[in-house]
Scaffold this active site. Structure first.
Site, PDB file in Angstrom:
ATOM      1  CB  THR A 112       4.584  55.091  67.330  1.00  0.00           C
ATOM      2  OG1 THR A 112       5.370  55.022  68.516  1.00  0.00           O
ATOM      3  CG2 THR A 112       3.531  54.005  67.354  1.00  0.00           C
ATOM      4  CB  THR A 152       2.393  51.282  73.512  1.00  0.00           C
ATOM      5  OG1 THR A 152       1.089  51.405  74.032  1.00  0.00           O
ATOM      6  CG2 THR A 152       2.809  49.830  73.609  1.00  0.00           C
TER       7      THR A 152
END
Lengths: 390, 390
Positions: A152, A186
């Protein structure tokens, strides 16, 4: 440690990473890791957060069997806080992978990372599974593609591999920043081995190792809805290692992955190791180290290259562990600045101009020791996290 | 609320604030508050940090008697982590005030704020006490000078005063940002009243009120070595108020002081109120609200005016309180964004362009409710705390 190889390093594994169109950018966003056996033992460790994403709920259920044929991972959406529909999406993803690979859905773990609260684009995702299955390969390149597809805000893919002289090996990838304390949506990690081990042995090794590696990186105290570490064993080497030897190699790979998370954490300008010695117990040493690691006054002082031991003393004192200020000592980069209840040296003697900062807090109460890795709190951290939705 | 009056608002009190030369800047740095009676009842609440500054250790001891004739406060140095010599400095300060005022040292509380680990310049401080004693006055100006002399990174003095129709009043000042969770070296507050109350009544009221005011401001989770709230009663009004009435007025003044702390916290661009409803207990509501208040991912999103309820859900889930994600709801500035396990509205519908942000987290489990005040995490916070040693 070899950082050019990852989940396809150990024999018996294929992987792929493709652009499924889940991310608007067109970047790689779907990864598949397949265990071709002969063994299918597996273990998993999941977030302690009470708000758990659909893929965590699914994978926890699947892992009760301690068997996995495949893991499918996507970036571009966490599938958290998405209700029963989100859980159905995860289930459908596992079913799709199962159909394509001709295995059972109960043998497929699912991991997701990205923005919380949005449904995943299932048509894109399903087509992506077909594409990934067609590209599955045992090459280093395939492992790297998988490691890349889960990124990400990571600036680079993170892999580690180590071969044991006895003929088996451990490899894996990670994204994010810190099991139980990630600084973005995450932390996901998949580790593979071709050692021949059953699910119970894998589970024991994984729990022991994550407690000493992923659990001891603490960037900002956050624990995401999606954090997952999976360990898959193919048994393709035919060698069943001594449990201690296996744990040692697993810890080396996990530790190296965690070190890469620390170095790539959002806005990092200092890589900080906080070691607490002399705690009543190891758990209290971890408690003190994490309180210091999460303290914004300590973290901003480190960003300013200021060896501000007073803020460290303040953070130590507010931890839930037992502390006696008269026995406390604090050293930064090898210089003891506080000891025996007094200033021990001028703070200017501790040089914080470099990237690595080593803090040692002595409690003088017992034998408990632990090291927690963290980062400073910089303008770049604020910038990334105020501008990027995750 | 009247913010132009403070500790000299109630009758029976004199104050002064002088430049003693403790601060290199030459700014006011020493304050004296004197209770001229006829009563001398007092109560105190102190930091829970296990590393306690010398003035806290001294004042805790003094307050066992629940009697105070005077409080002496200095900025420019916390006198924390300074060993037995630091404690002797505090003791000598109390002795000096006692001699000048012709009272007992055991009737003098001491508060300090500033850098941890350095000894105070006792010659300057002692001369400053003489100077302050000579300037003692019951005027509003004298109260303001005292409120000014305790400032560190505060941008303005913070006072509050309220008169009760029955003929008594409560007034006070504060510096820093948040009992139990200050964002700088220390939160200090002195509150006075001319109500006629004994030490036990004051103590009960103060504990009840601080738990609902100072303890519910949480800027960055820090709890300093020096945090102190003192309450002094002169009894000069001759009125003994109903305990409920007194607590109500005390809470109004304390709440107003805390609101000023929030508004002047380091780097603040958003004043955030986090209300948790439906917790199993009030303590669990506080636990959830504080976990959200301290979460850097939530705080940076707020700085970016991003109604990122996913980060709030993540923080709620990692708290130590009981949470059920299927019953959780989250509203920001009046718009319910998450309810019944689903996104309830597009996040863009919540307008965060203003300075005030109101977050309501519904747990749906019980009757426990609490509101915690906090701020966002901005570039200015990082700047101030990486450049300023405290």
């Amino acid at each position: 440690m070899n950082r050019d190889r990852g989940v396809t390093g150990p024999s018996g594994f294929k992987a792929a990473g493709v652009a499924a169109g889940i991310k608007e950018s067109g970047a790689l966003d779907l990864a598949l890791v397949v265990n071709e056996g002969p063994g299918q033992a597996a273990a998993g460790v999941f977030t302690t957060n009470q708000v758990k994403a659909a893929p965590v709920l699914w994978s926890q259920q699947v892992l009760r069997e301690r068997r996995l044929r495949a893991v499918v991972l996507n970036s571009g959406g966490a599938n958290a806080c998405t209700g029963p529909e989100g859980f159905q999406d995860t289930h459908a993803t596992a079913e799709k992978v199962a159909a394509v690979l001709d295995v059972g859905a109960i043998e497929v773990a699912v991991c997701s990372t990205g923005l919380i609260g949005e449904r995943l684009p299932m048509d894109d995702l399903t087509a992506g599974v077909d594409k990934a299955a067609a590209e599955l390969a045992a090459t280093d390149r395939a492992g790297l593609d998988a490691a890349t597809a889960v990124m990400t805000t990571d600036t680079h893919p993170k892999q580690s591999f180590q071969a044991h002289p006895d003929g088996w090996s451990v490899g894996g990838f990670v994204k994010g920043a810190g099991m139980l304390s990630p600084n973005m949506a995450t932390m996901l990690s998949v580790i593979t081995t071709d050692a021949a081990l059953d699910g119970d042995a894998l589970d024991a090794a994984l729990r022991r190792v994550t407690a000493r590696t992923y659990d001891r990186l603490d960037v900002d105290g956050g624990t995401s809805t999606n954090d997952t570490v999976l360990l898959l064993a193919s048994g393709a080497s035919g060698v069943t290692p001594d449990p201690e030897e296996f744990a040692k190699t697993l810890e080396a790979v996990a530790g190296d992955l965690v070190k890469q998370l620390q170095g790539d954490a959002e806005g990092v300008t200092k890589e900080v190791a906080i070691t607490v010695t002399g705690a009543l117990t190891e758990a209290e040493a971890v408690e003190v180290a994490k309180t210091v690691a999460e303290d914004n006054l300590v973290k901003t002082a480190l960003f300013g290259s200021d060896p501000n031991w007073g803020r460290i003393a303040m953070a130590v004192g507010r931890s839930r562990a037992t502390v006696d200020q008269h026995r406390l000592s604090i050293a930064i980069n090898g210089v003891t600045l506080f000891a025996d209840g007094h200033k021990a040296a001028d703070r200017a003697e501790a040089d914080l101009s470099g990237r690595d900062v080593d803090i040692v807090v002595g409690l003088g109460l017992g034998d408990g020791t632990a090291t927690v890795l963290t980062t400073d709190l910089s303008h770049a951290y604020v910038e990334e996290n105020s501008a990027y939705s995750s």
